[in-house]
Design a protein around this motif. Structure first.
Motif, short mmCIF file in Angstrom:
data_model
loop_
_atom_site.label_atom_id
_atom_site.label_comp_id
_atom_site.label_asym_id
_atom_site.label_seq_id
_atom_site.Cartn_x
_atom_site.Cartn_y
_atom_site.Cartn_z
N PHE A 235 0.84 -1.19 0.00
CA PHE A 235 0.00 0.00 0.00
C PHE A 235 0.88 1.24 0.00
O PHE A 235 1.82 1.35 0.80
N GLN A 236 0.57 2.19 -0.86
CA GLN A 236 1.30 3.46 -0.85
C GLN A 236 1.10 4.18 0.47
O GLN A 236 2.03 4.72 1.06
N ASN A 237 -0.13 4.17 0.96
CA ASN A 237 -0.45 4.78 2.25
C ASN A 237 -1.20 3.73 3.07
O ASN A 237 -2.36 3.45 2.81
N HIS A 238 -0.53 3.17 4.07
CA HIS A 238 -1.13 2.07 4.84
C HIS A 238 -2.04 2.57 5.96
O HIS A 238 -2.72 1.76 6.59
N ARG A 239 -2.05 3.88 6.20
CA ARG A 239 -2.94 4.40 7.23
C ARG A 239 -4.40 4.20 6.78
O ARG A 239 -4.76 4.56 5.68
N GLY A 240 -5.19 3.65 7.64
CA GLY A 240 -6.57 3.39 7.30
C GLY A 240 -6.81 1.98 6.79
O GLY A 240 -7.97 1.57 6.64
N VAL A 241 -5.74 1.23 6.48
CA VAL A 241 -5.90 -0.15 6.04
C VAL A 241 -6.14 -1.03 7.27
O VAL A 241 -5.37 -1.00 8.23
#
Length: 289
Positions: A235-241
């Motif tokens: 994930f490019q941005n793992h925040r919220g996954v």
């Protein structure tokens, strides 16, 4: 990126397995009642099949760098950028079809390996869905990635990619192994400069890694199956996954880095739908506000 008219792109090299991911997207669109304008990457090639053969031969005779379907000389990057930009602004834009075989060409009374005329996308679709080689490409004259709201990469390790390419072109298309190897070498410059860099721009990357020996792809006699593989999802941005949810839903999966989950190859389709459905619904919901 668009707010009102989302653009979603799946990008990957020839033989990489983007068609499998496309099927998962189709399941999502059908289940969530989303009307997608579908665009195939092959329709933005610059040459039809016969003209491409001549263009490749001419480039090789000249002694310079040969052209390939991976690079800008053989593609309409500017037109693809324009389509993504215009669709994001208006919900329409020009597309056409590339007719791969007799079955696809028959309704248009054309030869296989040719293009249909350019036509405007009918207004009223919920999103544009692109699947092909260049969904996140950048060149000296175009920046396609700039206009994509959700960019998904499909990129097996390179030996597996070559095995799939060699097997498909020899078994299904009748080319010799030597001819396919020549094609791989001819397009290596474009692969390095226009295909690989896209996977640093993707929002989500799916990389299939075989668990069997693929050390010499040029002598492989079969393609490792999904069950003989693991899939590395970055994930490019793992925040919220929601990693705990994914680990609970996908048996034998594990987190290898803060932004990466690894799942069994046989669960790839399930993982795609679990991961991408909420992302797509969020993008569409925001576009309707």
């Amino acid at each position: 990126m668009s707010k009102k008219y989302p653009v979603i792109a799946v990008t990957g090299s020839s033989g990489a397995g983007t068609s499998t991911v496309k099927s998962s997207f189709e399941h999502i669109f059908r289940r969530e009642h989303l009307n997608a304008a579908v665009v195939e990457g092959d329709s933005f090639h610059r040459y039809d099949r016969e003209a491409m053969k001549l263009a490749v031969a001419d480039s090789e005779k000249s002694g310079g760098r040969p052209i390939s379907h991976f690079g800008p000389e053989a593609n309409e990057f500017e037109k693809l950028e324009t389509l993504f930009k215009e669709y994001g602004e208006t919900g329409s834009g020009e597309r056409r079809l590339y007719l791969h075989n007799e079955e696809e060409a028959a309704p248009y009374n054309q030869k296989p390996g040719t293009f249909t005329p350019w036509q405007l996308i009918t207004p009223g679709t919920d999103l544009l869905f692109y699947e092909g080689l260049h969904g996140g490409v950048k060149s000296e004259t175009a920046d396609v990635a700039k206009y994509v709201d959700l960019l998904v990469g499909v990129v097996p390790i390179v030996n597996l990619e070559w095995i799939q390419k060699i097997y498909r072109d020899t078994e299904a298309r009748g080319y010799s192994a030597e001819a396919v190897t020549h094609t791989i070498l001819r397009r290596m410059h474009d692969y390095v400069h226009y295909i690989t860099p896209q996977f640093s721009r993707t929002h989500v990357n799916f990389q299939r890694v075989p668990t069997v020996d693929t050390s010499n792809p040029f002598i492989a006699r079969d393609i490792p199956s999904l069950d003989e593989s693991m899939v590395v999802i970055r994930f490019q941005n793992h925040r919220g996954v929601d990693f705990p949810y994914l680990l609970n839903m996908i048996k034998d999966s594990f987190v290898s880095r803060p932004n990466t989950i690894v799942v069994p190859g046989g669960k790839m389709g399930m993982a795609i739908e679990l991961i991408l459905t909420p992302l797509i619904l969020d993008i569409v919901a925001k576009s309707k506000q």
